[in-house]
Structures are given as structure tokens and as C-alpha cells.
Motif scaffolding. Structure first.
Motif, PDB file in Angstrom:
ATOM      1  N   UNK A 191     -23.698 -48.939 -43.074  1.00  0.00           N
ATOM      2  CA  UNK A 191     -24.077 -47.538 -43.051  1.00  0.00           C
ATOM      3  C   UNK A 191     -22.926 -46.738 -42.452  1.00  0.00           C
ATOM      4  N   UNK A 230     -21.849 -42.698 -41.176  1.00  0.00           N
ATOM      5  CA  UNK A 230     -22.088 -41.271 -40.967  1.00  0.00           C
ATOM      6  C   UNK A 230     -20.730 -40.591 -40.950  1.00  0.00           C
ATOM      7  N   UNK A 245     -25.834 -31.586 -49.821  1.00  0.00           N
ATOM      8  CA  UNK A 245     -25.044 -32.823 -49.749  1.00  0.00           C
ATOM      9  C   UNK A 245     -24.844 -33.278 -48.313  1.00  0.00           C
ATOM     10  N   UNK A 246     -24.769 -32.330 -47.409  1.00  0.00           N
ATOM     11  CA  UNK A 246     -24.551 -32.643 -45.992  1.00  0.00           C
ATOM     12  C   UNK A 246     -25.121 -31.507 -45.177  1.00  0.00           C
ATOM     13  N   UNK A 247     -25.383 -31.784 -43.916  1.00  0.00           N
ATOM     14  CA  UNK A 247     -25.836 -30.739 -43.003  1.00  0.00           C
ATOM     15  C   UNK A 247     -24.631 -29.997 -42.447  1.00  0.00           C
ATOM     16  N   UNK A 248     -24.860 -28.753 -42.001  1.00  0.00           N
ATOM     17  CA  UNK A 248     -23.809 -28.012 -41.305  1.00  0.00           C
ATOM     18  C   UNK A 248     -24.376 -27.561 -39.963  1.00  0.00           C
ATOM     19  N   UNK A 249     -23.677 -27.967 -38.897  1.00  0.00           N
ATOM     20  CA  UNK A 249     -24.124 -27.687 -37.540  1.00  0.00           C
ATOM     21  C   UNK A 249     -23.156 -26.765 -36.830  1.00  0.00           C
ATOM     22  N   UNK A 252     -28.422 -41.156 -36.314  1.00  0.00           N
ATOM     23  CA  UNK A 252     -27.153 -40.738 -35.717  1.00  0.00           C
ATOM     24  C   UNK A 252     -27.452 -39.490 -34.905  1.00  0.00           C
ATOM     25  N   UNK A 256     -32.973 -44.761 -48.893  1.00  0.00           N
ATOM     26  CA  UNK A 256     -32.474 -45.767 -49.826  1.00  0.00           C
ATOM     27  C   UNK A 256     -33.502 -46.869 -49.965  1.00  0.00           C
ATOM     28  N   UNK A 264     -19.695 -36.552 -50.002  1.00  0.00           N
ATOM     29  CA  UNK A 264     -20.732 -35.593 -49.604  1.00  0.00           C
ATOM     30  C   UNK A 264     -20.150 -34.485 -48.724  1.00  0.00           C
ATOM     31  N   UNK A 265     -19.244 -34.865 -47.836  1.00  0.00           N
ATOM     32  CA  UNK A 265     -18.584 -33.852 -46.992  1.00  0.00           C
ATOM     33  C   UNK A 265     -17.727 -32.926 -47.861  1.00  0.00           C
ATOM     34  N   UNK A 283     -29.286 -37.170 -37.552  1.00  0.00           N
ATOM     35  CA  UNK A 283     -29.459 -37.552 -38.951  1.00  0.00           C
ATOM     36  C   UNK A 283     -30.309 -38.815 -38.947  1.00  0.00           C
ATOM     37  N   UNK A 306     -18.458 -37.055 -40.480  1.00  0.00           N
ATOM     38  CA  UNK A 306     -18.411 -35.707 -39.918  1.00  0.00           C
ATOM     39  C   UNK A 306     -17.195 -34.991 -40.490  1.00  0.00           C
ATOM     40  N   UNK A 310     -19.762 -30.511 -40.310  1.00  0.00           N
ATOM     41  CA  UNK A 310     -20.529 -31.011 -41.453  1.00  0.00           C
ATOM     42  C   UNK A 310     -20.883 -32.469 -41.167  1.00  0.00           C
ATOM     43  N   UNK A 311     -22.118 -32.864 -41.452  1.00  0.00           N
ATOM     44  CA  UNK A 311     -22.557 -34.224 -41.113  1.00  0.00           C
ATOM     45  C   UNK A 311     -23.432 -34.797 -42.221  1.00  0.00           C
ATOM     46  N   UNK A 312     -23.172 -36.052 -42.572  1.00  0.00           N
ATOM     47  CA  UNK A 312     -23.966 -36.720 -43.607  1.00  0.00           C
ATOM     48  C   UNK A 312     -23.971 -38.213 -43.356  1.00  0.00           C
ATOM     49  N   UNK A 313     -24.951 -38.918 -43.926  1.00  0.00           N
ATOM     50  CA  UNK A 313     -25.026 -40.365 -43.728  1.00  0.00           C
ATOM     51  C   UNK A 313     -25.518 -41.033 -44.996  1.00  0.00           C
ATOM     52  N   UNK A 314     -25.049 -42.256 -45.233  1.00  0.00           N
ATOM     53  CA  UNK A 314     -25.409 -43.013 -46.432  1.00  0.00           C
ATOM     54  C   UNK A 314     -25.259 -44.497 -46.134  1.00  0.00           C
ATOM     55  N   UNK A 315     -26.174 -45.296 -46.678  1.00  0.00           N
ATOM     56  CA  UNK A 315     -26.210 -46.729 -46.412  1.00  0.00           C
ATOM     57  C   UNK A 315     -26.070 -47.508 -47.710  1.00  0.00           C
ATOM     58  N   UNK A 355     -30.852 -39.884 -45.007  1.00  0.00           N
ATOM     59  CA  UNK A 355     -30.647 -40.675 -46.221  1.00  0.00           C
ATOM     60  C   UNK A 355     -31.896 -41.513 -46.481  1.00  0.00           C
ATOM     61  N   UNK A 379     -18.780 -42.698 -38.207  1.00  0.00           N
ATOM     62  CA  UNK A 379     -19.409 -43.766 -37.435  1.00  0.00           C
ATOM     63  C   UNK A 379     -19.838 -44.828 -38.445  1.00  0.00           C
ATOM     64  N   UNK A 380     -19.748 -46.086 -38.062  1.00  0.00           N
ATOM     65  CA  UNK A 380     -20.019 -47.178 -38.997  1.00  0.00           C
ATOM     66  C   UNK A 380     -21.011 -48.150 -38.378  1.00  0.00           C
TER      67      UNK A 380
END
Lengths: 329, 329
Positions: free
Chosen positions: B141, B143, A37-41, A143, A131, B81-82, A93, B145, B48-53, A129, B93-94
Motif C-alpha cells: 500500500x 500513500x 482523484x486525491x484529497x486536498x488539505x 494514514x 479494493x 492520482x496526485x 485517509x 502526498x 494533496x493526499x491519496x492512497x492505493x493498495x 481507497x 508512505x509505504x
């Protein structure tokens, strides 16, 4: 018999992911990579974060830019922003928002280059992502996350009268490359030498990423990535710091002389107003780091001047019409 | 005399930023906020990091969705997702990539809602990107964290035979809301009760964000955000874990009964194949957290079954044509 190339509509999302994940190398900063679902850094006490997008028709043209060009450029835009804080990029990302009629080859080549370019500067592709978009739309977005280490972030607001204004990297090359493309230069076979360098820098810029942390270590008082032009980005430092940046023609002269071989008397305009350069502009109260070149001084006042003559901010502004927002090309 | 509403083309990028930055509240996790080259966040040992648009015309229609709806939905997609990793979102971030003919009001209302919704769940808007797009294109979009705290991330790959499959939050409501809109329901004045709840959940979903860390603390062995449908997202857990998820009709019955009041005999299909729900699906080797409802068990095998009958993965796939990628509506 010629077979039409596969489009994204002919593969499923999971098929596409299976094709592109192998391009993304793991790294020590990545605890959980693409596919969940998400990355972990693994991060330090602070994390630098920025995002930037490119859309076909505004930020690139397929006639000029290959998917590898686009991948390199959108990556560089983001990594340069992280560098401009004095930080080292660690992870990105990546998003692809695409008309399903987009060729699979485009997406695969984009992902392949992005993975390779990121790996070449020690950055992991942590996730992203996919889409779908309406007809004709193709957008890529990155990002970037970075690590300051022991450093304080270098802001736009720290320039003080008496500081030296300096640039790490080139000036005006991207705008000169764009001008050459508008002149009709073939993007794949530009004339060798400075003209090829300019076209290449416009299509596939790489930023002097290591100069960001180096400038921070040398005591830079302010820093910005040159994405929208020396005047416009200079104005941002001037405004945030409450100072004037006075550019020195003498300091710019070597840049002008070099660029004039490519674009003649348009060289100074490319240098002042040309965007997408992704060099670093910074101010230093003390000695410059090696390789940085002085191009002016910080003085009392506001705005940006050239040898004492105040300049209007020119350079790229996303929403203004072209007459109000010159990109110097 | 009627004055045409201002468009983005009539304000500069810096004007627009000045209008929207005040909507973004600072917070303790934010060391450097919007307005510099990049944001600087205070982070823990892992991030944790994720992105969606979301893009107009594929992910929303202006006829149905207000800018406030779009802001809430794109935020929820990311925060869910987080949460599905067991983490708490801290910052976003937007990005707004918009045709310059987009109304200024749309952008301002989008930013205002995004700031308010983020603040309401303790998330700071740390930065972002504004870019122009070709005619008609409007894309947003995010992202996100997040911070795992002391927790290990909950992956999709940890489900084991014998675990209980459970859901935190609703099922099928977004798909039911979309079906009602397709039926001709007015998005602004849907019939009160369950139908209004479904339409509202489709247009402006909120996710049970606190359930993510709670499930992790309760020993969840796997977890996913229900963004593409129970069957398709269930398949992802099944595939990553090397198990079969067996859904129990008895466990789904209360969800079906509730939803049938809104969409009749389409209820089960909305529950199985409906996307954009943003509830959490997880597996537990031990007791369920309070409020989570058991809907099946993990067994040996592969794929997803309903009372022992294997189901084909249905639900949203971004690039496949509609006949291959049902969104359950």
C-alpha cells in the motif's frame, strides 16, 4: 423468511461510496474531500504523516471485535503516532481491502464509526481507497496527517541522562484485556470494573492524544507511542538516544496494583511486554506535565532496566514467531 | 547443497528495517524520515493526499509480476492520482502487510525498486508500516502526498460543454498487455515492439506525471487518472460535471491502429474499457498543452458517448463479479 445480509459483491463501488461518504464530516482543514482523484488539505509549514494497517486473523478476530472496535483501534493506532511526535492530527485517509463476500453491514458500520470517532477528536476523513481481496481477507488501513503548529517534532533520539521517564495514560490494560479474552471472558459482557475497562481498552482503545502536544510544550526530550510494549518501545528510545532507561518498580507499583485486580500476578508482565496500549512514553529534563506519572529515569548505558536489572526487549514483533515475540498475553 | 531462501519470519522487524531504510533517499522536503513514530514533511499551504493498495491474487500474480513490477505499479497508481489533481508528488508512505513466510528477497527487492523509482521522480519515501498477515496474504500500500504550488486543484467537476476532451499519455496498453499475458505471452520475454511495450506497461506502468501540472497550467477544466478504463473514468467526469463526454472515433483511431498490431480486433475494447493505464484524461476550454491528443468533446447531457452513441460504463469495479465489471482483457 430470513434474507441473507448483502455483501460487497452485491453493490458497486460507487454505491458503496455513496453509502459511506455521508459519515465523513467536512472540516476547515479540508479543501477537497473524498470523491476526486486525491484529497486536498490545508496544511502548515510542516506535516506529520504516518500509516498503520490491521488485518483480520492477525490483528483482530471477528469473534471478539466488532467493525466499530476495528475502526476505533486502527484510528487510534495512527493518531497516537502523530501525538507521539508532539503534533495534533488533522486528517486521515482510510483503506478497506476486502473479500467481496464481506457483509455490506460490516463495511458501513466500520465507516460510520471511523467517521464519528475521527470527528470526535477534530480529524477529517479526507479520502481513501476501496479494493477487493482474495477469499477471507479483510484489511483496513489508515494514514494520519498532523500539524505540529509552532512545535519542533519530539523524536525518539533526544533522551539524555538525568531526564525523568514518564507515561501519559495507562499501562498494560490492552494486554490484560487480551489475557481476559483468552481466559474466556465474553467480549460484549465482561465483568464490570477494571476487567471491563481492560477488555474495552483492548478492543476499542483510545489514546491520550492531547498529551502529545502538551508533552512537547513541556519540553519533552523524547517520546514514543506505546504500541509494542514498554520494554520494546523503551528499547527504541534507548537505542535512538544512546542511553539506558531505568524503570523504577516504585513508579510502576500503582499500575501493577490496579491491574492485579484484573489479571492477578500477570499484571507486571502485561505492563512490561503488553502491546497496543497507545499511551505515550516520554522523557523530560524538567517538570512533568500535569497527569503524567514518573516511572523511571534516563541513565548512561543502553537498553532498558528495571531497578537496575537489564531487561531483554519483549513485546510485539510482527514477523517473529510467538516464542520470540511475546505479546504479553 | 541448496539453502532455502530466508523468510520474513527469520528476521526481526528491526533487522528488516535496517536492510530497507538505505534504499530510501532523503530529500529537501523530508524533515524527519523513516524510523520514528511518524514522518515530518515540509509542506506548502495545501497538500494533496491519496492512497492505493495492491494485493496478491487480485491485483497481481506472482507468475507474472516481480517485486520490482509491483513496486513500480503501486507507486505509479498513487503518483498518477496526485498528478491528476494538477500537483507534483513530493513524498510517499509505504506499507507491506505480509505472511511471515514471504521471502526476504521479495521484500528487499520491493523496497529497493520503490526507493529507486520514487527517487527517479523526485519523491522521498518518508515512512510506512510493516505488518504480518495470515497465510498466503501479501499486500502493499502506498500513500502519496503532493504539492500544488501556486495552482488550484483540477477537479473532476469542472468540464463544460464546448471543452475539448484530451488524453496525456497512452490508451489501452495495460489492458492489451494483460490480454497478451492471458494469451500465454511470457511476461519476461514478450515479442519485441508494441507487444513488449504493452506487456511492460501492464506489469510496470509509468505515468506521464509532468502532464498533470502542465495541464493545470494550460487551464484544464477537469482531469482524472485513467485507472479503471476510459468509459468508467469518463463517466466519473461526466457525472461530477453534469455533462456528456462525446468520444470521437477519429481521435481514437491512431490509438486503435497502434494497439491493433498487438491485440488485433480487441484494440478498441482495450482502449474503452481497459484499466490501470494511468494516463491522464482532461478537458480544456482552450488550447491543448503540447503532446496532449484530442479524443472528443464535452457536450450537454450525461454519460459517455462514442460518435454520438451512448456507451454503458465498462471497466474495472472492485466488488462486482467479472460479468458486471469487465477489465477489458
Amino acid at each position: 423468511m430470513v434474507t441473507a445480509p448483502l455483501t460487497l459483491a452485491e453493490v458497486s463501488e460507487s454505491d458503496l461510496l455513496r453509502r459511506i461518504f455521508p459519515f465523513f464530516e467536512a472540516g476547515p482543514s479540508l479543501a477537497v474531500g473524498p470523491g476526486d482523484d486525491a484529497a486536498v488539505l490545508r496544511t502548515g509549514a510542516t506535516t506529520v504523516a504516518t500509516t498503520d494497517s490491521m488485518i483480520r486473523g492477525r490483528d483482530w478476530l471477528d469473534e471478539w471485535s466488532t467493525p466499530a472496535d476495528v475502526a476505533t483501534k486502527v484510528l487510534t493506532q495512527n493518531l497516537a503516532d502523530v501525538a507521539a511526535m508532539g503534533a495534533r492530527s488533522t486528517a486521515v485517509l482510510v483503506s478497506l481491502v476486502a473479500d467481496p463476500a464481506t457483509s455490506l453491514d460490516w463495511a458501513v458500520e466500520f465507516a460510520r464509526t471511523l467517521g464519528a470517532e475521527a470527528a470526535s477528536v477534530g480529524v477529517v476523513v479526507a479520502g481513501g481507497d476501496l479494493s477487493s481481496a482474495p477469499d477471507g481477507v479483510l484489511l483496513v488501513s489508515v494514514t494520519a496527517l498532523g500539524d505540529l503548529g509552532h512545535r519542533q517534532p519530539v523524536l525518539r533520539s533526544g533522551a539524555r541522562p538525568g531526564d525523568v521517564l514518564a507515561v501519559g495514560g495507562s499501562l498494560g490494560r490492552s494486554a490484560a484485556g487480551l489475557a481476559l479474552l483468552h481466559d474466556g471472558t465474553d467480549p460484549r459482557t465482561p465483568p464490570p470494573g477494571i476487567r471491563a475497562e481492560c477488555v474495552h481498552h483492548h478492543l476499542r482503545p483510545r489514546a491520550p492524544l492531547a498529551e502529545g502536544p502538551r508533552a512537547a510544550d513541556s519540553g519533552a526530550s523524547s517520546m514514543i507511542d506505546l504500541s509494542d510494549g514498554l520494554l520494546r518501545d523503551g528499547h527504541r528510545i534507548a537505542e535512538a538516544s544512546g542511553v539506558r532507561l531505568d524503570l523504577h518498580g516504585e513508579g510502576l507499583a500503582p499500575f501493577v496494583a490496579s491491574l492485579a485486580q484484573a489479571v492477578g500476578d500477570r499484571a507486571l508482565d502485561c505492563i512490561l511486554a503488553g502491546g497496543e496500549e497507545h499511551s505515550l512514553l516520554a522523557t523530560f529534563p524538567g517538570d512533568l506535565p500535569e497527569g503524567w506519572r514518573p516511572i523511571g529515569t534516563v541513565v548512561e548505558g543502553s537498553g532498558v532496566a528495571l531497578d537496575g536489572v537489564v531487561q531483554q526487549p519483549r513485546g510485539w514483533d510482527h514477523f517473529l514467531p510467538p516464542e520470540a515475540s511475546e505479546d504479553g498475553a
